[in-house]
Scaffold this motif. Structure first.
Motif, PDB file in Angstrom:
ATOM      1  N   VAL A  94       0.706  -1.027  -0.201  1.00 17.16           N
ATOM      2  CA  VAL A  94       0.144  -0.079   0.007  1.00 17.16           C
ATOM      3  C   VAL A  94       0.825   1.173  -0.088  1.00 17.16           C
ATOM      4  N   PRO A  95       1.846   1.376   0.797  1.00 16.59           N
ATOM      5  CA  PRO A  95       2.730   2.724   0.850  1.00 16.59           C
ATOM      6  C   PRO A  95       3.237   2.762  -0.441  1.00 16.59           C
ATOM      7  N   GLU A  98       0.965   4.015  -2.960  1.00 20.16           N
ATOM      8  CA  GLU A  98       0.544   5.345  -2.676  1.00 20.16           C
ATOM      9  C   GLU A  98       1.610   6.246  -3.023  1.00 20.16           C
ATOM     10  N   ALA A  99       2.776   5.969  -3.062  1.00 20.82           N
ATOM     11  CA  ALA A  99       4.027   6.743  -3.547  1.00 20.82           C
ATOM     12  C   ALA A  99       4.072   6.843  -5.008  1.00 20.82           C
ATOM     13  N   ASP A 101       1.375   6.500  -7.040  1.00 22.94           N
ATOM     14  CA  ASP A 101       0.053   7.183  -7.403  1.00 22.94           C
ATOM     15  C   ASP A 101       0.307   8.824  -7.710  1.00 22.94           C
ATOM     16  N   ILE A 128      -6.583  -2.974  -3.684  1.00 31.52           N
ATOM     17  CA  ILE A 128      -5.441  -2.077  -4.435  1.00 31.52           C
ATOM     18  C   ILE A 128      -5.849  -2.014  -5.961  1.00 31.52           C
ATOM     19  N   TRP A 131      -5.322   1.139  -7.888  1.00 28.60           N
ATOM     20  CA  TRP A 131      -4.072   1.612  -8.123  1.00 28.60           C
ATOM     21  C   TRP A 131      -3.483   1.122  -9.610  1.00 28.60           C
ATOM     22  N   THR A 214      10.221   1.740   0.727  1.00 26.78           N
ATOM     23  CA  THR A 214       9.588   2.411  -0.234  1.00 26.78           C
ATOM     24  C   THR A 214      10.129   3.289  -0.914  1.00 26.78           C
TER      25      THR A 214
END
Length: 229
Positions: A94-95, A98-99, A101, A128, A131, A214
């Motif tokens: 998820v991180p 998110e990064a 995106d 998810i 994404w 990440t």
């Protein structure tokens, strides 16, 4: 434009054996096979190749019609089995998404041996799917290299001359080798069934324990000052 092709099982998530159990049930119900034999290697395979081998192992002719029957029954059973088995989203996923995106000139996709419909169910189950822009699945190709070539054709149609680079992210030697078959960089992780010692001979561009760092992963996947205009 840079394209990222993520594998699913063992790379983004695990389903705690849910797929195997759904396959066993599908063979039993669709072809009246008592105690189906599903003791085959799943890692790095396409679902098309798995269907053929499973039918042969259980004394069912692997015709197109029978493969289609098994696929439909399996797809119908898989969602409920996934909800029962649960599974796990792997560290850092998820991180990482998110990064990624919102980074310009980046196309995030999935290239998986799963059928597209079961791949979608997995991504939706773990929330998810939003994404992932598009999915190439293992429904048409027996060999993973051919699936990668099909993905490369999609990339060419989507981006044409603006395509700069493709990176394949996976957990098996087959992921690395199919990436090399299309001239892509590769990122391999040991979150699946293969250790560092087993993945190293395939010569991935980068080999990590998982995707939890990440910053390091984003630098490898993106760099070029975050692909800014």
């Amino acid at each position: 434009m840079r394209v990222l092709l993520f594998d699913i099982d063992g790379t983004l998530l695990t389903t705690a054996g849910g797929g195997n159990r759904a396959l066993r049930q599908a063979i039993e119900e669709e072809f009246s096979v008592e105690d189906p034999d599903t003791r085959i290697s799943f890692s790095g395979r396409t679902d098309r190749s798995l269907m053929v081998e499973l039918l042969q192992r259980n004394k069912v002719s692997p015709t197109e019609a029978n493969c289609g029957r098994l696929r439909r029954r399996y797809g119908g059973l898989f969602g409920a089995e996934l909800r029962r088995s649960g599974g796990t989203l792997l560290p850092g996923i998820v991180p990482l998404f998110e990064a990624l995106d919102g980074i310009p000139n980046l196309d995030v996709a999935v290239m998986t041996g799963n059928f597209p419909e079961t791949a979608t169910k997995k991504l939706e189950h773990f929330e998810i799917r939003r994404w992932v822009r598009w999915i190439i699945g293992g429904d048409l190709d027996v060999h993973r290299d051919d699936m990668a070539r099909r993905a490369a054709s999609v990339v060419a149609r989507r981006h044409g001359d603006s395509h700069q680079e493709t990176i394949v992210i996976g957990d098996t030697p087959a992921d690395v080798l199919c990436g090399r078959a299309i001239g892509a960089k590769t990122l391999a992780v040991t979150t699946g069934e293969f250790s560092r010692d087993q993945l190293t001979p395939a010569k991935p561009t980068l080999l990590l324990d998982d995707l939890s760092d990440t910053d390091r992963v984003v630098r490898f996947l993106v760099d070029d000052e975050l692909l800014s205009d």
